[in-house]
Design a protein around this motif. Sequence first.
Motif, mmCIF file in Angstrom:
data_model
loop_
_atom_site.group_PDB
_atom_site.id
_atom_site.type_symbol
_atom_site.label_atom_id
_atom_site.label_comp_id
_atom_site.label_asym_id
_atom_site.label_seq_id
_atom_site.Cartn_x
_atom_site.Cartn_y
_atom_site.Cartn_z
ATOM 1 N N VAL A 1 -4.043 6.416 2.318
ATOM 2 C CA VAL A 1 -4.263 5.173 1.672
ATOM 3 C C VAL A 1 -4.607 4.120 2.642
ATOM 4 O O VAL A 1 -4.045 3.999 3.688
ATOM 5 N N GLY A 2 -5.788 3.004 2.160
ATOM 6 C CA GLY A 2 -5.932 2.060 2.813
ATOM 7 C C GLY A 2 -4.926 0.934 2.921
ATOM 8 O O GLY A 2 -4.389 0.586 2.021
ATOM 9 N N ARG A 3 -4.854 0.365 3.885
ATOM 10 C CA ARG A 3 -3.805 -0.832 4.265
ATOM 11 C C ARG A 3 -4.322 -2.064 3.686
ATOM 12 O O ARG A 3 -3.623 -2.930 3.422
ATOM 13 N N ARG A 4 -5.617 -1.967 3.576
ATOM 14 C CA ARG A 4 -6.425 -3.503 3.247
ATOM 15 C C ARG A 4 -6.664 -3.128 1.655
ATOM 16 O O ARG A 4 -7.272 -2.298 1.237
ATOM 17 N N ALA A 5 -6.261 -4.143 0.738
ATOM 18 C CA ALA A 5 -6.670 -4.031 -0.573
ATOM 19 C C ALA A 5 -8.020 -4.110 -0.771
ATOM 20 O O ALA A 5 -8.712 -4.918 -0.178
ATOM 21 N N LEU A 6 -8.599 -3.425 -1.818
ATOM 22 C CA LEU A 6 -10.173 -3.556 -2.255
ATOM 23 C C LEU A 6 -10.035 -4.689 -3.211
ATOM 24 O O LEU A 6 -11.491 -5.270 -3.114
ATOM 25 N N GLY A 7 -9.277 -5.291 -3.605
ATOM 26 C CA GLY A 7 -9.255 -6.343 -4.763
ATOM 27 C C GLY A 7 -7.970 -6.384 -5.631
ATOM 28 O O GLY A 7 -7.200 -5.617 -5.353
ATOM 29 N N SER A 8 -8.210 -7.149 -6.421
ATOM 30 C CA SER A 8 -7.317 -7.012 -7.742
ATOM 31 C C SER A 8 -7.831 -7.354 -8.923
ATOM 32 O O SER A 8 -8.931 -8.004 -9.187
ATOM 33 N N TYR A 9 -7.197 -6.942 -10.136
ATOM 34 C CA TYR A 9 -7.550 -7.302 -11.550
ATOM 35 C C TYR A 9 -6.453 -7.645 -12.230
ATOM 36 O O TYR A 9 -5.164 -7.397 -11.895
ATOM 37 N N PHE A 10 -6.791 -8.246 -13.436
ATOM 38 C CA PHE A 10 -5.770 -8.744 -14.439
ATOM 39 C C PHE A 10 -5.722 -7.578 -15.722
ATOM 40 O O PHE A 10 -6.694 -7.219 -16.296
ATOM 41 N N TYR A 11 -4.531 -7.738 -16.457
ATOM 42 C CA TYR A 11 -4.343 -7.220 -17.524
ATOM 43 C C TYR A 11 -3.283 -7.426 -18.140
ATOM 44 O O TYR A 11 -2.089 -8.018 -17.571
ATOM 45 N N ASP B 1 6.684 -6.700 -26.347
ATOM 46 C CA ASP B 1 5.829 -8.083 -25.861
ATOM 47 C C ASP B 1 4.818 -7.538 -24.884
ATOM 48 O O ASP B 1 5.077 -6.475 -24.209
ATOM 49 N N THR B 2 3.980 -8.400 -24.512
ATOM 50 C CA THR B 2 2.949 -8.308 -23.551
ATOM 51 C C THR B 2 3.101 -9.480 -22.453
ATOM 52 O O THR B 2 3.737 -10.401 -22.684
ATOM 53 N N VAL B 3 2.727 -8.902 -21.184
ATOM 54 C CA VAL B 3 2.692 -9.936 -20.231
ATOM 55 C C VAL B 3 1.638 -9.809 -19.044
ATOM 56 O O VAL B 3 1.103 -8.554 -18.972
ATOM 57 N N LEU B 4 1.424 -10.928 -18.806
ATOM 58 C CA LEU B 4 -0.081 -10.702 -17.701
ATOM 59 C C LEU B 4 0.429 -10.212 -16.450
ATOM 60 O O LEU B 4 1.192 -10.793 -15.780
ATOM 61 N N CYS B 5 -0.470 -9.231 -15.965
ATOM 62 C CA CYS B 5 0.003 -8.804 -14.438
ATOM 63 C C CYS B 5 -1.278 -8.954 -13.785
ATOM 64 O O CYS B 5 -2.317 -8.805 -14.341
ATOM 65 N N GLN B 6 -1.218 -9.040 -12.488
ATOM 66 C CA GLN B 6 -2.060 -9.076 -11.453
ATOM 67 C C GLN B 6 -1.946 -7.922 -10.681
ATOM 68 O O GLN B 6 -0.889 -7.741 -10.202
ATOM 69 N N VAL B 7 -2.952 -6.765 -10.501
ATOM 70 C CA VAL B 7 -2.940 -5.568 -9.919
ATOM 71 C C VAL B 7 -3.607 -5.620 -8.679
ATOM 72 O O VAL B 7 -4.858 -5.744 -8.599
ATOM 73 N N GLN B 8 -2.853 -5.533 -7.627
ATOM 74 C CA GLN B 8 -3.484 -5.394 -6.470
ATOM 75 C C GLN B 8 -3.870 -3.739 -6.148
ATOM 76 O O GLN B 8 -3.052 -2.739 -6.296
ATOM 77 N N VAL B 9 -5.193 -3.434 -5.766
ATOM 78 C CA VAL B 9 -5.805 -2.141 -5.995
ATOM 79 C C VAL B 9 -6.096 -1.648 -4.280
ATOM 80 O O VAL B 9 -6.802 -2.468 -3.442
ATOM 81 N N PHE B 10 -5.385 -0.487 -3.912
ATOM 82 C CA PHE B 10 -5.945 0.303 -2.626
ATOM 83 C C PHE B 10 -6.618 1.392 -2.658
ATOM 84 O O PHE B 10 -6.371 2.225 -3.757
ATOM 85 N N TYR C 1 0.798 -1.247 0.012
ATOM 86 C CA TYR C 1 0.323 -0.174 0.036
ATOM 87 C C TYR C 1 0.717 1.127 -0.051
ATOM 88 O O TYR C 1 0.459 2.371 -0.591
ATOM 89 N N GLU C 2 2.073 1.294 0.582
ATOM 90 C CA GLU C 2 2.929 2.387 0.492
ATOM 91 C C GLU C 2 3.433 2.535 -0.905
ATOM 92 O O GLU C 2 3.726 3.623 -1.344
ATOM 93 N N ALA C 3 3.894 1.283 -1.590
ATOM 94 C CA ALA C 3 4.357 1.539 -3.029
ATOM 95 C C ALA C 3 3.401 2.167 -3.915
ATOM 96 O O ALA C 3 3.414 3.109 -4.774
ATOM 97 N N ALA C 4 1.851 1.692 -3.509
ATOM 98 C CA ALA C 4 0.742 2.050 -4.058
ATOM 99 C C ALA C 4 0.807 3.876 -4.128
ATOM 100 O O ALA C 4 0.521 4.349 -5.126
ATOM 101 N N ALA C 5 0.847 4.127 -2.856
ATOM 102 C CA ALA C 5 0.579 5.538 -2.648
ATOM 103 C C ALA C 5 1.849 6.272 -3.315
ATOM 104 O O ALA C 5 1.809 7.500 -3.808
#
Length: 247
Positions: free
Chosen positions: A82-92, A100-109, A65-69
């Motif tokens: 910033v909230g310390r608990r993630a809201l959820g995550s998504y893929f893109y 090239d492209t790479v699949l990423c999972q993003v944790q959202v705060f 959460y600190e890195a996200a902020a």
Amino acid sequence: MKSLRSLAGFLTGWSERNGEPRRQVAVLPVRTGPDGTLQVMLITSRETRRWVAPKGWPMKGLKNYEAAAREAYEEAGLIGRVGRRALGSYFYNKRLKSRDTVLCQVQVFRLEVRKQLKTWPEQEERECRWFSVQDAAEAVTEAGLAALIRAVGAEGAKARKAKVKVAGKNTDLKNTGLETQAAKDPDPKKPDPKGTSAKPGVAKSADTKSAGAKVPAAKAPTAKASAPKASAPKSKAAGKASDPKGA
């Protein structure tokens, strides 16, 4: 290609194993708009110029959460809580510099924005804009991110509704108190069992007259009425004494 991915994994602290998605962290910047509704800030990506949430790779020595902020500051100049608990995550699918492209999972705060700085590191590289919840969900291309935006919007709407409900209850309690006080006060149209009127001024006047109190306005007629009666006999007596015929 493998060497580039290994280097990226070393720099970010994450590694791909068995085709697992790369990990990223992001914030969903929100604030309350002038009309009381929730607003969401989105920024444009540098490569495709599409609307996205501020995000980046995890940083060594910082919690997620600190890195996200930190990404929110560098990419949009946003400062907040910033909230310390993630809201959820998504893929893109992230496009790398190698095309090239790479699949990423993003944790959202969640980031409650207090202010936006006048200058920030990537100010000239991106655009940023405040959206309504509905417009933000339609602007992003990632279905998972859109779902998170709508969920945050629904939660905000529920909180506002509860706040309005509580405010309504407080108003009802105040009105009830006024009605109770009014019920305690005597009704001016109904006779007072104690014989007093609802208006203090009238009550005092009525009580004074009924009690026979000395009032200047009431003295004058009494004095005028009694003066002739008292003087008439004295005049007759004096007349008899002075009349020579009577003598």
